[in-house]
Design an enzyme around this catalytic site. Structure first.
Site, PDB file in Angstrom:
ATOM      1  N   CYS A 130       0.815  -1.220   0.000  1.00 36.33           N
ATOM      2  CA  CYS A 130       0.000   0.000   0.000  1.00 36.33           C
ATOM      3  C   CYS A 130       0.848   1.269   0.000  1.00 36.33           C
ATOM      4  CB  CYS A 130      -0.959   0.007   1.189  1.00 36.33           C
ATOM      5  SG  CYS A 130      -0.173  -0.332   2.776  1.00 36.33           S
ATOM      6  N   HIS A 243      -2.910   6.601   4.337  1.00 40.74           N
ATOM      7  CA  HIS A 243      -1.461   6.675   4.509  1.00 40.74           C
ATOM      8  C   HIS A 243      -0.942   8.012   3.964  1.00 40.74           C
ATOM      9  CE1 HIS A 243      -1.542   2.652   5.820  1.00 40.74           C
ATOM     10  NE2 HIS A 243      -0.865   2.049   4.855  1.00 40.74           N
TER      11      HIS A 243
END
Length: 340
Positions: A130, A243
């Site tokens: 990710c 994130h």
């Protein structure tokens, strides 16, 4: 005519998101199966307006199915993905199991869509980590213009990257800070995550880096260019979803910040929000549920000859996992399978 698609691990965070995104993007599905382990058998999952009941992965026959999106851990993937691939179903795997296999393409469709053609090697395509996925979306258009020499990245990664238990731990620890007697000791993480940051994601390696940091190095080289030098520091922060990354990029030739901003504005999958004023940037809470990788704080690095700094934010359950997998399926459809 559309596709027969199986979502493996449909009851998990990423599996559910895969089903949501397939429906949102109106992926041409003729038939869809939600697969899970036996203990989750019969659990209901949503696919648009349809409710699906999970089927048993252990007994499922992949013969005649076009694509299987895998969102289970590496150990289970090792058992079931080859079985699906051998039956003729193309596996798009979200685990780390196949990312570093030279015969298996590691794909971010905005960056290296042509790599999907190599699925034929083993009938498997790998989804990147990710934290890597959102970074390479930002790096590739800049690399095409000025060739990147070196990247220094510090990540601020949300707990959803670890899974539901980590989300629960952050929630329970946060509540426990205010309610005497309800304090929650760390279980998922090595230290308290509420009101804290932890510079430790995945296991430690011999050189002192963590495996998450190693993944970013190796995957960036495989997806973008093996000549790029990458150094990463990966940090878990008390954020539920999204994130963030502070990225310093050194180029082989000078790239002006204004040109960099223009390049990123035109690049696929990116939204630039970069006003030099209070609030003129994107934070993780604002990116949740969005498809884009958001870029802010673009500025020259005056400490090196050809340097740019930027801030990169994305929904890790989407671009970092489920969305990228669905985009791979879309790319596979357009370039190879050509149904729908």
């Amino acid at each position: 005519m559309g596709y027969r698609v199986a979502v493996v691990g449909a009851t998990g965070n990423v599996g559910r998101e895969m089903l949501n995104i397939l429906a949102e993007r109106q992926f041409p599905v003729d038939e869809i199966a939600a697969l899970a382990s036996r203990r989750s058998l019969g659990t209901e999952c949503s696919f648009g307006e349809t409710t699906l009941k999970t089927q048993d992965l252990d007994t499922f026959d992949f013969t005649g199915w076009d694509i299987a999106l895998f969102a289970i851990g590496s150990e289970a993937t090792k058992q079931y993905a080859p079985k699906a691939a051998k039956s003729g179903c193309i596996v798009i795997d979200n685990s780390s199991l196949y990312r570093y296999d030279p015969e298996i393409p590691l794909v971010v469709p905005e960056v290296n869509p042509e790599a999907v053609d190599n699925y034929k090697n083993k009938n498997i395509i790998a989804n990147p980590n990710c934290s890597t996925a959102q970074m390479v979306v930002a790096l590739k258009p800049l690399h095409d213009r000025a060739k990147i020499k070196r990247v220094v990245v510090s990540t601020y990664q949300s707990v959803s990257g670890t899974g539901k238990e980590a989300i629960d731990e952050l929630w329970d620890q946060t509540k426990g800070m205010y309610v005497p007697g309800q304090e929650v000791a760390p279980k998922v993480y090595p230290k308290q995550i509420a009101f804290n940051v932890i510079p430790h994601i995945d296991v430690f390696m011999e050189d002192g880096s963590t495996k998450e940091e190693w993944k970013m190095v190796v995957e960036t080289k495989k997806i973008v260019d093996p000549s790029i030098k990458v150094t990463a520091t990966c940090v878990r922060v008390p954020v539920f979803v999204g994130h963030s990354e502070a990225i310093n990029i050194e180029f082989e030739e000078f790239l002006d910040e204004e040109e960099a901003r223009d390049i990123l504005r035109e690049a696929p999958g990116i939204l630039v929000v970069d006003k030099r004023e209070t609030g003129g940037y994107v934070t993780p809470i604002e990116c949740v549920g969005d498809y884009a990788t958001f870029i802010s704080r673009i500025r020259q690095d005056s400490t090196i000859e050809n340097g740019i700094n930027l801030w990169c934010v994305s929904d890790n359950l989407r671009k970092g996992a489920a969305l990228n997998a669905v985009q791979i399926a879309e790319t596979l459809g357009k370039r190879v399978l050509k149904k729908g």
